[in-house]
Design a protein around this motif. Structure first.
Motif, PDB file in Angstrom:
ATOM      1  N   ILE A   1       0.862  -1.183   0.000  1.00  0.00           N
ATOM      2  CA  ILE A   1       0.000   0.000   0.000  1.00  0.00           C
ATOM      3  C   ILE A   1       0.897   1.231   0.000  1.00  0.00           C
ATOM      4  N   CYS A   2       0.676   2.131  -0.940  1.00  0.00           N
ATOM      5  CA  CYS A   2       1.648   3.194  -1.176  1.00  0.00           C
ATOM      6  C   CYS A   2       1.620   4.237  -0.068  1.00  0.00           C
ATOM      7  N   TYR A   3       2.711   4.969   0.033  1.00  0.00           N
ATOM      8  CA  TYR A   3       2.879   5.978   1.081  1.00  0.00           C
ATOM      9  C   TYR A   3       1.747   7.010   1.029  1.00  0.00           C
ATOM     10  N   ALA A   4       1.317   7.379  -0.182  1.00  0.00           N
ATOM     11  CA  ALA A   4       0.299   8.425  -0.320  1.00  0.00           C
ATOM     12  C   ALA A   4      -1.053   7.949   0.197  1.00  0.00           C
ATOM     13  N   THR A   5      -1.404   6.717  -0.102  1.00  0.00           N
ATOM     14  CA  THR A   5      -2.651   6.151   0.411  1.00  0.00           C
ATOM     15  C   THR A   5      -2.637   6.137   1.933  1.00  0.00           C
ATOM     16  N   THR A   6      -1.546   5.652   2.499  1.00  0.00           N
ATOM     17  CA  THR A   6      -1.416   5.591   3.958  1.00  0.00           C
ATOM     18  C   THR A   6      -1.486   6.984   4.576  1.00  0.00           C
ATOM     19  N   ASN A   7      -0.745   7.927   4.019  1.00  0.00           N
ATOM     20  CA  ASN A   7      -0.708   9.283   4.576  1.00  0.00           C
ATOM     21  C   ASN A   7      -2.073   9.955   4.543  1.00  0.00           C
ATOM     22  N   ARG A   8      -2.799   9.802   3.440  1.00  0.00           N
ATOM     23  CA  ARG A   8      -4.102  10.450   3.325  1.00  0.00           C
ATOM     24  C   ARG A   8      -5.124   9.817   4.271  1.00  0.00           C
ATOM     25  N   GLN A   9      -5.030   8.522   4.449  1.00  0.00           N
ATOM     26  CA  GLN A   9      -5.918   7.859   5.405  1.00  0.00           C
ATOM     27  C   GLN A   9      -5.589   8.274   6.837  1.00  0.00           C
ATOM     28  N   ASP A  10      -4.318   8.346   7.163  1.00  0.00           N
ATOM     29  CA  ASP A  10      -3.924   8.768   8.514  1.00  0.00           C
ATOM     30  C   ASP A  10      -4.352  10.209   8.785  1.00  0.00           C
ATOM     31  N   ALA A  11      -4.254  11.063   7.776  1.00  0.00           N
ATOM     32  CA  ALA A  11      -4.661  12.460   7.944  1.00  0.00           C
ATOM     33  C   ALA A  11      -6.156  12.560   8.237  1.00  0.00           C
ATOM     34  N   VAL A  12      -6.962  11.731   7.565  1.00  0.00           N
ATOM     35  CA  VAL A  12      -8.406  11.704   7.833  1.00  0.00           C
ATOM     36  C   VAL A  12      -8.671  11.206   9.250  1.00  0.00           C
ATOM     37  N   LYS A  13      -7.961  10.168   9.665  1.00  0.00           N
ATOM     38  CA  LYS A  13      -8.138   9.652  11.027  1.00  0.00           C
ATOM     39  C   LYS A  13      -7.843  10.727  12.075  1.00  0.00           C
ATOM     40  N   SER A  14      -6.896  11.592  11.784  1.00  0.00           N
ATOM     41  CA  SER A  14      -6.476  12.595  12.762  1.00  0.00           C
ATOM     42  C   SER A  14      -7.532  13.670  13.005  1.00  0.00           C
ATOM     43  N   ILE A  15      -8.484  13.818  12.075  1.00  0.00           N
ATOM     44  CA  ILE A  15      -9.515  14.849  12.254  1.00  0.00           C
ATOM     45  C   ILE A  15     -10.915  14.269  12.403  1.00  0.00           C
ATOM     46  N   ALA A  16     -11.070  12.963  12.207  1.00  0.00           N
ATOM     47  CA  ALA A  16     -12.405  12.361  12.106  1.00  0.00           C
ATOM     48  C   ALA A  16     -13.272  12.597  13.339  1.00  0.00           C
ATOM     49  N   ASP A  17     -12.695  12.574  14.527  1.00  0.00           N
ATOM     50  CA  ASP A  17     -13.502  12.727  15.742  1.00  0.00           C
ATOM     51  C   ASP A  17     -13.765  14.191  16.093  1.00  0.00           C
ATOM     52  N   ARG A  18     -13.295  15.121  15.252  1.00  0.00           N
ATOM     53  CA  ARG A  18     -13.514  16.554  15.499  1.00  0.00           C
ATOM     54  C   ARG A  18     -14.549  17.164  14.560  1.00  0.00           C
ATOM     55  N   ILE A  19     -15.032  16.391  13.582  1.00  0.00           N
ATOM     56  CA  ILE A  19     -15.844  16.980  12.525  1.00  0.00           C
ATOM     57  C   ILE A  19     -17.235  16.347  12.461  1.00  0.00           C
ATOM     58  N   GLU A  20     -18.163  17.099  11.886  1.00  0.00           N
ATOM     59  CA  GLU A  20     -19.537  16.615  11.702  1.00  0.00           C
ATOM     60  C   GLU A  20     -19.735  16.013  10.315  1.00  0.00           C
ATOM     61  N   LEU A  21     -18.858  16.374   9.396  1.00  0.00           N
ATOM     62  CA  LEU A  21     -18.963  15.915   8.014  1.00  0.00           C
ATOM     63  C   LEU A  21     -17.569  15.893   7.405  1.00  0.00           C
ATOM     64  N   LEU A  22     -17.263  14.831   6.649  1.00  0.00           N
ATOM     65  CA  LEU A  22     -16.027  14.758   5.878  1.00  0.00           C
ATOM     66  C   LEU A  22     -16.372  14.834   4.403  1.00  0.00           C
ATOM     67  N   LEU A  23     -15.749  15.760   3.687  1.00  0.00           N
ATOM     68  CA  LEU A  23     -15.885  15.835   2.236  1.00  0.00           C
ATOM     69  C   LEU A  23     -14.580  15.367   1.608  1.00  0.00           C
ATOM     70  N   VAL A  24     -14.690  14.365   0.748  1.00  0.00           N
ATOM     71  CA  VAL A  24     -13.533  13.839   0.023  1.00  0.00           C
ATOM     72  C   VAL A  24     -13.695  14.231  -1.440  1.00  0.00           C
ATOM     73  N   VAL A  25     -12.773  15.012  -1.949  1.00  0.00           N
ATOM     74  CA  VAL A  25     -12.805  15.400  -3.352  1.00  0.00           C
ATOM     75  C   VAL A  25     -12.160  14.286  -4.165  1.00  0.00           C
ATOM     76  N   GLY A  26     -12.930  13.713  -5.066  1.00  0.00           N
ATOM     77  CA  GLY A  26     -12.408  12.608  -5.859  1.00  0.00           C
ATOM     78  C   GLY A  26     -13.469  12.036  -6.764  1.00  0.00           C
ATOM     79  N   ALA A  27     -13.062  11.148  -7.648  1.00  0.00           N
ATOM     80  CA  ALA A  27     -13.959  10.552  -8.630  1.00  0.00           C
ATOM     81  C   ALA A  27     -14.586   9.275  -8.072  1.00  0.00           C
ATOM     82  N   PRO A  28     -15.794   8.942  -8.537  1.00  0.00           N
ATOM     83  CA  PRO A  28     -16.455   7.729  -8.037  1.00  0.00           C
ATOM     84  C   PRO A  28     -15.745   6.436  -8.420  1.00  0.00           C
TER      85      PRO A  28
END
Length: 337
Positions: free
Chosen positions: A218-245
């Protein structure tokens, strides 16, 4: 954003008067957006256009993002599904960042095509691992999503039957193998780190002798972006991910956000996709982007919220990225036409 899209967006989303806008904090997760493999793939197409002029043919989407693909089309790239769609001649054809089965470059060589491989080097690493395990006489298990171009490309590196694809821990539990002492596994590079860990754990428990990669697939970028989301997930009411389906790593970010405590997570391509009737009463949201989504789309989303809220942007940087990959030799150190 083109003018018709702007007008359509404005008509459906009238701006709230400034004095009436509620306060909203946007936690802007980092790392986000383009990874080194995506930057390289886009640069390959643009460099080929600069060196050889238009058209440059591209087999499948160079990366999974409509905005990027449309931008390259406007510059002279022509996207095709298969090589037989390219008329005779010496125009370049680029293979996408996801990688291709061995049969594709072989077909291009037979047709005497000028082929340029934009496969991400981290995907190529998985291909080489699979080939090495096969040469050692091992049966190979690929953890990945059925039908994804990267999975098709990896399975196409070896003869039919050499690689068995599984997606879940349940499939790992039910897996039948030829010889439990002659096994190896590789993974798609854009999977959920947590889900893949469960699948690998099931394989290792059932087959203690199974060989894995020297370094996680699993590439460094995938891991880093997932970890970054984990770091804010319990502070937010909504997560918006910009990306294609059809972007695997973007969809995984939505899943990671939900599993990490965020009550709601949405995948959006453009600001015009936002349904403002569902985006009322917010005070803190998270914003990130998949590895094939450009930063201009992140800014577009943030600007759209400024029309409805009094926005404060807080950057949350988990770690810095400084990875880059060289262009293929045939595109380096040549003057543009």
């Amino acid at each position: 954003m083109d003018v018709p899209r702007q007008l359509d967006f404005a008509a459906r989303n009238p701006q709230v008067p400034a004095m009436d806008r509620p306060k909203l904090t946007i936690l802007l997760a980092a790392p986000r957006g383009f990874c080194a493999g995506v930057v390289r793939a886009i640069d390959i197409v643009e460099r080929a256009l600069a060196l050889y002029g238009a058209p440059v043919y591209v087999r499948h989407e160079i990366v999974h993002n409509k905005f990027v693909v449309d931008d390259l089309k406007a510059k002279g790239a022509i996207f095709i599904d298969e090589l037989d769609e390219i008329p005779p001649g010496e125009r370049p054809v680029v293979f996408s960042a996801h990688g291709v089965p061995k049969s594709v470059p072989a077909d291009a060589a037979q047709r005497r095509m000028f082929a340029i491989d934009a496969t991400c080097p981290l995907v190529t690493k998985v291909h080489m691992e699979a080939q090495r395990h096969h040469a050692e006489g091992l049966e190979i298990i690929l953890i990945g999503h059925r039908g994804h171009p990267e999975v098709i490309g990896t399975m196409g590196q070896l003869p039919p039957g050499a690689i068995t694809l599984i997606e879940t821990a349940d499939e790992a539990e039910a897996l039948a193998v030829r010889d439990p002492e002659k096994l190896a596994y590789v993974t798609q590079t854009t999977l959920s780190v947590d889900d893949t860990r469960d699948v690998i754990a099931a394989l290792k428990r059932r087959f203690p002798e199974i060989k894995g990669p020297f370094k996680e697939d699993i590439c460094y970028a995938t891991t880093n972006r997932q970890d970054a989301v984990k770091s804010i997930a319990d502070r937010i009411e909504l997560l918006l991910v910009v990306g294609a389906p059809n972007s695997s790593n973007s969809k995984r970010l939505v899943e990671v956000g939900l599993k990490s405590g965020c009550p709601r997570a949405l995948l959006v391509q453009r600001a015009s996709d936002l349904d403002w009737s569902m985006l009322q009463g917010l005070s803190v949201i998270g914003l990130t982007a998949g590895a094939s989504a450009p930063e201009v789309l992140v800014n577009e989303i943030a600007d759209a919220f400024r029309a409805h809220y009094d926005v404060t942007v807080e950057k949350v940087t988990l770690r810095d990225e400084n990875v880059s990959f060289k262009l293929p030799r045939e595109l380096r150190d040549q003057p543009a036409a």
